[in-house]
Design a protein around this motif. Sequence first.
Motif, PDB file in Angstrom:
ATOM      1  N   SER A  67     -10.303  -2.100   1.416  1.00 16.04           N
ATOM      2  CA  SER A  67      -9.700  -2.953   2.450  1.00 16.04           C
ATOM      3  C   SER A  67     -10.818  -3.590   3.276  1.00 16.04           C
ATOM      4  CB  SER A  67      -8.770  -2.142   3.334  1.00 16.04           C
ATOM      5  OG  SER A  67      -9.475  -1.126   3.993  1.00 16.04           O
ATOM      6  N   PRO A 104       2.076   5.049   0.840  1.00 14.60           N
ATOM      7  CA  PRO A 104       1.866   6.029   1.906  1.00 14.60           C
ATOM      8  C   PRO A 104       0.938   7.138   1.418  1.00 14.60           C
ATOM      9  CG  PRO A 104       4.205   5.571   1.600  1.00 14.60           C
ATOM     10  CD  PRO A 104       3.474   4.912   0.473  1.00 14.60           C
ATOM     11  N   ASP A 105       0.253   7.796   2.343  1.00 12.65           N
ATOM     12  CA  ASP A 105      -0.729   8.820   1.988  1.00 12.65           C
ATOM     13  C   ASP A 105      -0.178   9.888   1.053  1.00 12.65           C
ATOM     14  OD1 ASP A 105      -2.674   7.557   3.440  1.00 12.65           O
ATOM     15  OD2 ASP A 105      -2.580   8.910   5.157  1.00 12.65           O
ATOM     16  N   ASP A 106       1.040  10.369   1.304  1.00 13.78           N
ATOM     17  CA  ASP A 106       1.621  11.404   0.444  1.00 13.78           C
ATOM     18  C   ASP A 106       1.791  10.905  -0.990  1.00 13.78           C
ATOM     19  OD1 ASP A 106       1.710  13.164   2.564  1.00 13.78           O
ATOM     20  OD2 ASP A 106       3.854  12.949   2.918  1.00 13.78           O
ATOM     21  N   ASP A 107       2.172   9.644  -1.144  1.00 13.45           N
ATOM     22  CA  ASP A 107       2.329   9.074  -2.483  1.00 13.45           C
ATOM     23  C   ASP A 107       0.990   8.926  -3.177  1.00 13.45           C
ATOM     24  OD1 ASP A 107       5.075   8.952  -2.123  1.00 13.45           O
ATOM     25  OD2 ASP A 107       5.053   6.846  -1.526  1.00 13.45           O
ATOM     26  N   VAL A 108      -0.033   8.540  -2.436  1.00 13.48           N
ATOM     27  CA  VAL A 108      -1.377   8.413  -3.009  1.00 13.48           C
ATOM     28  C   VAL A 108      -1.847   9.764  -3.510  1.00 13.48           C
ATOM     29  CG1 VAL A 108      -3.804   7.921  -2.479  1.00 13.48           C
ATOM     30  CG2 VAL A 108      -2.008   6.419  -1.596  1.00 13.48           C
ATOM     31  N   ILE A 109      -1.634  10.793  -2.720  1.00 11.15           N
ATOM     32  CA  ILE A 109      -2.042  12.149  -3.120  1.00 11.15           C
ATOM     33  C   ILE A 109      -1.291  12.568  -4.376  1.00 11.15           C
ATOM     34  CG2 ILE A 109      -1.962  14.585  -2.457  1.00 11.15           C
ATOM     35  CD1 ILE A 109      -2.512  13.561   0.465  1.00 11.15           C
ATOM     36  N   GLU A 110       0.004  12.301  -4.437  1.00 12.61           N
ATOM     37  CA  GLU A 110       0.799  12.653  -5.625  1.00 12.61           C
ATOM     38  C   GLU A 110       0.281  11.956  -6.874  1.00 12.61           C
ATOM     39  OE1 GLU A 110       5.111  12.510  -5.913  1.00 12.61           O
ATOM     40  OE2 GLU A 110       5.169  13.136  -3.806  1.00 12.61           O
ATOM     41  N   TYR A 163      -2.019   0.674 -11.420  1.00 13.37           N
ATOM     42  CA  TYR A 163      -2.652   0.877 -10.127  1.00 13.37           C
ATOM     43  C   TYR A 163      -4.042   0.247 -10.123  1.00 13.37           C
ATOM     44  CZ  TYR A 163       0.908   4.418  -9.270  1.00 13.37           C
ATOM     45  OH  TYR A 163       2.097   5.067  -9.103  1.00 13.37           O
ATOM     46  N   MET A 202       0.839  -1.175   0.000  1.00 15.09           N
ATOM     47  CA  MET A 202       0.000   0.000   0.000  1.00 15.09           C
ATOM     48  C   MET A 202       0.889   1.245   0.000  1.00 15.09           C
ATOM     49  SD  MET A 202      -3.459   1.011   1.933  1.00 15.09           S
ATOM     50  CE  MET A 202      -3.264   0.587   3.584  1.00 15.09           C
TER      51      MET A 202
END
Length: 62
Positions: A60, A3-9, A55, A1
């Motif tokens: 979950s 990290p949140d920052d990567d998901v936002i990017e 992706y 999964m």
Amino acid sequence: MLPDDDVIEVLLAVLKKTAAAHGEYEESQLGGEYDEEWPEWYAEHMAQKLRDSGYRIVRSPD
């Protein structure tokens, strides 16, 4: 999964590309008219671009 920052990017990059592609779509296919169904177009386009990039969005288990 991711990290949140990567998901936002990832989402931000796909959203920006989708916005540009939709502007081109409105110009070329709709003659510059505002697309009332833009949310559906965005969702479909973004889902495809995410799939094409490897992706997937999965729920979950709760």
